[in-house]
Design a protein around this motif. Structure first.
Motif, short mmCIF file in Angstrom:
data_model
loop_
_atom_site.label_atom_id
_atom_site.label_comp_id
_atom_site.label_asym_id
_atom_site.label_seq_id
_atom_site.Cartn_x
_atom_site.Cartn_y
_atom_site.Cartn_z
N HIS A 20 22.66 40.43 -16.52
CA HIS A 20 21.11 40.64 -16.70
C HIS A 20 20.82 41.39 -15.26
N GLN A 21 21.65 41.14 -14.13
CA GLN A 21 21.22 41.72 -12.89
C GLN A 21 21.29 43.25 -13.18
N GLU A 24 19.55 44.86 -16.96
CA GLU A 24 18.06 44.71 -17.24
C GLU A 24 17.48 44.96 -15.53
N GLY A 25 18.29 44.90 -14.48
CA GLY A 25 17.78 45.01 -13.12
C GLY A 25 17.09 43.61 -12.55
N GLY A 26 17.36 42.60 -13.38
CA GLY A 26 17.10 41.08 -12.99
C GLY A 26 15.49 41.07 -13.18
N ARG A 27 14.82 41.96 -14.18
CA ARG A 27 13.42 42.05 -14.61
C ARG A 27 12.97 40.69 -14.86
N ILE A 28 13.66 39.76 -15.75
CA ILE A 28 13.24 38.45 -16.13
C ILE A 28 13.47 37.44 -14.76
N SER A 30 15.49 37.33 -11.11
CA SER A 30 16.42 37.87 -10.33
C SER A 30 17.28 36.93 -9.55
N ARG A 52 22.47 41.50 -25.68
CA ARG A 52 21.21 41.47 -25.09
C ARG A 52 20.52 39.97 -25.38
N VAL A 56 19.09 37.65 -22.39
CA VAL A 56 17.68 37.69 -21.92
C VAL A 56 17.25 36.22 -21.97
N ARG A 63 14.34 31.68 -15.24
CA ARG A 63 12.67 32.15 -14.74
C ARG A 63 11.73 30.98 -14.85
#
Length: 268
Positions: A20-21, A24-28, A30, A52, A56, A63
C-alpha cells in the motif's frame, strides 16, 4: 501455524501494508517502516497491484485503529497492547510521548519479528515490551492494571470461539479499556459474488495451515460486547469502510464480509 515457524498470514498482512505504501503512496494508512521491516524487493511488491481490495481493507483497518488510539491517548490512556503483533510497526514509530506498548504474539512469530527488526536496522525503543502467548493454550496476563488500548487486527477469524472469548475477557477486565478488532461475517447469507470471494479467501489461508474458525454477525458481536461491559461500540462494515476510506459508495472487490469494530469498556 506450523510449530517453530512464524505465522504466514502475519507475513501476508505485512506485505499488504508495505505494498500500500508503494502502490497507493500510503494514502489511506501511512507506515514509513512497512517496506523496511518486511525485507522484500520493491519490484516484487509492485507486482501485488491486482490485489487492491484486500490491500486497502488492511490499510483502512489500521487507519481506523490508529485514529481511535490517538483519541484514547488524548483522553489520558498511556498503555497500548498489540494482540497478534506480527510485523506491526506502530511501536517503532510511536508518535505519542509516554505511551507504553506491549506486543503480544506467539513466541515463534515474535522471534521472527526480532530478527527482522535487527536485519532492517529498526531500533527497539525502551517503551516496548514483549509478551509471548499462544492465545489458544495460555491465559493472557498483562503487566499493568491501567486502562489500555488494545490493537487486535487480523487475529479474530483464526481463533476458536473459546480463544476469542478468553481474550475478550482480558480486554474487558478494566473500566476504560478500549479495543479495535476486525471480524468476518459468515458467508452463508451473503450475495453470491461476495460469498464466493470470502470462501476463496478462507480456502487460501486454510491451505497455509491457518484456517478461519470464527465468524460473527454484527448483531451477535454487539450483543456479546454489550454483555461484556462495552457500552460504546462503533462497527464499520464494507459499505461504511468504502465511504470513509476508499472514496466510493460501492464495496470494493476483496473487502466482502470484513468489519472493523471499536469498543470501549464502560462502568458496569
Amino acid at each position: 501455524m506450523e510449530a517453530g515457524q512464524p505465522s504466514r498470514t502475519a507475513m501476508s498482512a505485512a506485505r499488504y501494508r508495505a505494498a500500500h505504501q508503494l502502490l497507493e503512496g500510503g494514502r489511506i494508512f501511512s507506515d514509513p517502516l512497512a517496506v523496511r521491516i518486511l525485507g522484500v524487493d520493491e519490484q516484487e511488491l509492485l507486482a501485488d497491484a491486482p490485489r487492491r481490495g484486500m490491500r486497502v481493507f488492511i490499510a483502512a483497518r489500521h487507519r481506523f485503529a490508529e485514529d481511535a488510539l490517538a483519541a484514547a491517548v488524548a483522553r489520558g490512556v498511556r498503555e497500548m497492547v498489540v494482540l497478534g503483533a506480527g510485523l506491526d510497526t506502530f511501536a517503532y514509530r510511536n508518535p505519542h510521548p509516554g505511551l507504553r506498548v506491549t506486543e503480544v504474539d506467539h513466541p515463534d512469530t515474535q522471534a521472527w519479528k526480532r530478527d527482522r527488526l535487527a536485519a532492517s536496522g529498526i531500533a527497539i525503543p525502551p517503551s516496548v515490551r514483549y509478551l509471548g502467548v499462544d492465545f489458544e493454550k495460555e491465559t493472557l496476563e498483562l503487566p499493568s492494571d491501567e486502562p489500555a488500548f488494545f490493537l487486535w487486527l487480523g487475529v479474530v477469524p483464526y481463533l476458536t470461539r473459546e480463544g476469542f472469548d478468553a481474550t475478550l475477557a482480558v480486554v474487558a477486565a478494566h473500566e476504560g479499556n478500549e479495543v479495535v478488532f476486525d471480524y468476518a461475517q459468515p458467508p452463508a447469507h451473503m450475495p453470491a459474488e461476495r460469498r464466493a470471494w470470502l470462501e476463496a479467501r478462507a480456502e487460501r489461508v486454510a491451505r497455509l495451515g491457518e484456517p478461519w474458525l470464527t465468524y460473527f454477525e454484527p448483531s451477535e458481536i454487539a450483543s456479546q460486547l454489550g454483555s461484556s461491559g462495552f457500552g460504546e461500540i462503533e462497527d464499520l462494515g464494507p459499505s461504511e469502510l468504502a465511504s470513509r476510506f476508499f472514496g466510493r459508495d460501492d464495496v470494493p472487490p476483496g473487502t466482502a464480509g470484513g468489519h472493523v469494530l471499536r469498543a470501549r469498556r464502560s462502568s458496569r
